[in-house]
Design an enzyme around this catalytic site. Sequence first.
Site, PDB file in Angstrom:
ATOM      1  CB  ILE A  71      31.570  42.347  25.831  1.00 52.65           C
ATOM      2  CG1 ILE A  71      31.940  43.490  25.867  1.00 52.65           C
ATOM      3  CG2 ILE A  71      32.506  41.247  25.256  1.00 52.65           C
ATOM      4  CD1 ILE A  71      32.855  43.594  27.200  1.00 52.65           C
ATOM      5  CG  ASP A 115      21.843  38.897  29.742  1.00 50.14           C
ATOM      6  OD1 ASP A 115      21.243  39.262  30.910  1.00 50.14           O
ATOM      7  OD2 ASP A 115      22.606  38.945  29.697  1.00 50.14           O
ATOM      8  NE  ARG A 168      36.447  43.964  36.671  1.00 53.27           N
ATOM      9  CZ  ARG A 168      36.536  44.389  35.595  1.00 53.27           C
ATOM     10  NH1 ARG A 168      36.966  43.528  34.556  1.00 53.27           N
ATOM     11  NH2 ARG A 168      36.372  45.529  34.872  1.00 53.27           N
ATOM     12  CG  ASP A 186      42.329  39.760  29.243  1.00 55.54           C
ATOM     13  OD1 ASP A 186      43.242  39.714  28.945  1.00 55.54           O
ATOM     14  OD2 ASP A 186      41.430  40.544  29.382  1.00 55.54           O
ATOM     15  CD  GLU A 240      42.691  41.178  36.547  1.00 56.41           C
ATOM     16  OE1 GLU A 240      43.225  42.293  37.022  1.00 56.41           O
ATOM     17  OE2 GLU A 240      42.225  40.018  35.948  1.00 56.41           O
ATOM     18  CG  HIS A 252      41.911  42.929  32.937  1.00 57.79           C
ATOM     19  ND1 HIS A 252      41.730  43.359  34.079  1.00 57.79           N
ATOM     20  CD2 HIS A 252      41.553  43.812  31.687  1.00 57.79           C
ATOM     21  CE1 HIS A 252      40.148  42.959  34.244  1.00 57.79           C
ATOM     22  NE2 HIS A 252      40.314  43.358  33.120  1.00 57.79           N
TER      23      HIS A 252
HETATM   24  N1  LIG Z   1      39.067  42.296  30.148  1.00 58.93           N
HETATM   25  C1  LIG Z   1      39.327  43.509  29.566  1.00 58.93           C
HETATM   26  O1  LIG Z   1      40.047  44.356  30.375  1.00 58.93           O
HETATM   27  C2  LIG Z   1      37.909  43.690  30.065  1.00 58.93           C
HETATM   28  C3  LIG Z   1      37.695  44.995  29.422  1.00 58.93           C
HETATM   29  C4  LIG Z   1      35.787  45.098  29.155  1.00 58.93           C
HETATM   30  C5  LIG Z   1      34.801  44.493  30.030  1.00 58.93           C
HETATM   31  N2  LIG Z   1      35.180  43.546  31.022  1.00 58.93           N
HETATM   32  C6  LIG Z   1      33.803  42.639  31.252  1.00 58.93           C
HETATM   33  O2  LIG Z   1      32.916  42.181  30.835  1.00 58.93           O
HETATM   34  C7  LIG Z   1      31.983  42.453  31.646  1.00 58.93           C
HETATM   35  C8  LIG Z   1      30.976  42.606  30.289  1.00 58.93           C
HETATM   36  O3  LIG Z   1      30.391  43.138  29.742  1.00 58.93           O
HETATM   37  P1  LIG Z   1      29.440  43.911  28.982  1.00 58.93           P
HETATM   38  O4  LIG Z   1      29.938  45.267  27.895  1.00 58.93           O
HETATM   39  O5  LIG Z   1      28.728  43.001  27.595  1.00 58.93           O
HETATM   40  O6  LIG Z   1      28.166  44.352  30.042  1.00 58.93           O
HETATM   41  P2  LIG Z   1      26.812  44.733  30.285  1.00 58.93           P
HETATM   42  O7  LIG Z   1      26.939  45.806  31.004  1.00 58.93           O
HETATM   43  O8  LIG Z   1      26.489  45.098  28.485  1.00 58.93           O
HETATM   44  O9  LIG Z   1      26.389  43.229  30.397  1.00 58.93           O
HETATM   45  C9  LIG Z   1      26.092  42.812  31.166  1.00 58.93           C
HETATM   46  C10 LIG Z   1      24.953  41.598  31.316  1.00 58.93           C
HETATM   47  O10 LIG Z   1      25.546  40.274  32.032  1.00 58.93           O
HETATM   48  C11 LIG Z   1      24.090  40.268  32.846  1.00 58.93           C
HETATM   49  N3  LIG Z   1      24.168  39.345  33.744  1.00 58.93           N
HETATM   50  C12 LIG Z   1      24.765  39.883  35.166  1.00 58.93           C
HETATM   51  N4  LIG Z   1      23.963  38.951  36.102  1.00 58.93           N
HETATM   52  C13 LIG Z   1      23.686  37.701  35.366  1.00 58.93           C
HETATM   53  C14 LIG Z   1      23.781  36.243  35.553  1.00 58.93           C
HETATM   54  N5  LIG Z   1      24.092  35.448  36.473  1.00 58.93           N
HETATM   55  N6  LIG Z   1      23.715  35.799  34.209  1.00 58.93           N
HETATM   56  C15 LIG Z   1      23.488  35.620  33.210  1.00 58.93           C
HETATM   57  N7  LIG Z   1      23.618  37.014  32.846  1.00 58.93           N
HETATM   58  C16 LIG Z   1      23.940  37.394  33.911  1.00 58.93           C
HETATM   59  C17 LIG Z   1      23.057  41.328  32.530  1.00 58.93           C
HETATM   60  O11 LIG Z   1      22.041  41.050  32.818  1.00 58.93           O
HETATM   61  C18 LIG Z   1      23.659  42.312  31.392  1.00 58.93           C
HETATM   62  O12 LIG Z   1      22.813  42.493  30.281  1.00 58.93           O
HETATM   63  C19 LIG Z   1      32.130  43.535  32.144  1.00 58.93           C
HETATM   64  O13 LIG Z   1      31.340  43.933  33.099  1.00 58.93           O
HETATM   65  C20 LIG Z   1      33.560  43.964  32.759  1.00 58.93           C
HETATM   66  O14 LIG Z   1      33.249  43.650  33.422  1.00 58.93           O
HETATM   67  C21 LIG Z   1      36.528  43.110  30.728  1.00 58.93           C
END
Ligand SMILES: NC(=O)c1ccc[n+]([C@@H]2O[C@H](COP(=O)([O-])OP(=O)(O)OC[C@H]3O[C@@H](n4cnc5c(N)ncnc54)[C@H](O)[C@@H]3O)[C@@H](O)[C@H]2O)c1
Length: 319
Positions: free
Chosen positions: A152, A171, A233, A257, A262, A281
């Site tokens: 993302i 990260d 989250r 969001d 929730e 959300h």
């Molecule tokens: N609001 C929404 O509708 C919605 C929708 C989709 C996803 N999400 C959330 O967005 C999050 C991120 O999505 P993504 O596709 O980028 O995830 P991803 O799995 O591609 O990447 C997550 C990254 O976070 C890093 N990370 C973990 N702990 C960390 C820390 N303490 N400090 C720094 N980095 C850390 C990991 O190394 C990883 O590279 C998802 O886990 C999900 O919970 C929310």
Amino acid sequence: VTRVAILDYPDYRPFDLEEATAAELGMRLSIVSIESFRQQPFAVDVRLNAGGWPLTGELLLASSCRWAVGYGIGMDWCGRDDARAHNVTVVNMPLANAPDVALHALALMLGTVRKLPFFDAQVRGGDFSSVAGMPLLRLEGRTLGLLGFGNIPRRLAQLARPLGLEILAFDPGVEPETIRDHGVTPVGSLTALLSRSHILSVHVPSTPTTQRLLDEKAIGLLPIGATLILTSRGEVYDPRAVAEALRRGHLAAAGIDVFDPEPPGLSHLLLHAPNTILTPHVAGWSVESVVSMHLTAAAVLRAIAAGDPLPPDARAYLP
Ligand SMILES: NC(=O)c1ccc[n+]([C@@H]2O[C@H](COP(=O)([O-])OP(=O)(O)OC[C@H]3O[C@@H](n4cnc5c(N)ncnc54)[C@H](O)[C@@H]3O)[C@@H](O)[C@H]2O)c1
């Protein structure tokens, strides 16, 4: 006969594609609400968890299944130990709605920085003066910090680059070289990221190590007048600390969001904090993302039926 259950999520109805695919493959499919499933769990081979409902050890045990498939990116609905203990393969859809969340984060960022809700309310109230909304600051030359550099924030960086922002990311799970390859500057610590981010967009998943990662101390490290964007989250930030920082003006604004819990309820602190844009959300929701989740779920059923590897849009991440 392979038994499939969809744990219903009204926002993603109808499940015509999954039903047609199951029928074609000779699978027996039922659609149940999470409430009725909690009351009366039943055994299935494949669980399509459309709502990303938490599946704890108890529920998994009471309803033994081989596959649990989440509709989306989040992986926090089933713990690693539970999955291992019950021998369930847990699957997610890592790219299903990444473009939508990135766009929503950008929208929250632009809306808060340009104070859109404030000015909108003012014009509707018959007040066409601008002074109460000052100051407005340019984005160009400011710094956007990305906490987490998964799929993302990589897309968000792409969208934000033309705005003239300096973009930093922290990260520890991603090589600095990979971050640089995306035109983003890696920083070596959370503290360094926080102290330099005029806008902080948070993209870390909810895991035992990220609970309340953004607490009072962390928020205190942001520059005065920073903007906070929260789309991953609700568990990863302390709502009390965010509300307090907004009230004191340490945070100029926040776009949020995701909440804990929730829905947040009418007395949730962030519903009463100043200078926020709040959304329910929906960051990941688009017609396109929902279609892609249905297509991937159907492709997963086909792969399971044929004993093939999972389709490219699905990934087994546990155990
Ligand atoms: N609001 C929404 O509708 C919605 C929708 C989709 C996803 N999400 C959330 O967005 C999050 C991120 O999505 P993504 O596709 O980028 O995830 P991803 O799995 O591609 O990447 C997550 C990254 O976070 C890093 N990370 C973990 N702990 C960390 C820390 N303490 N400090 C720094 N980095 C850390 C990991 O190394 C990883 O590279 C998802 O886990 C999900 O919970 C929310």
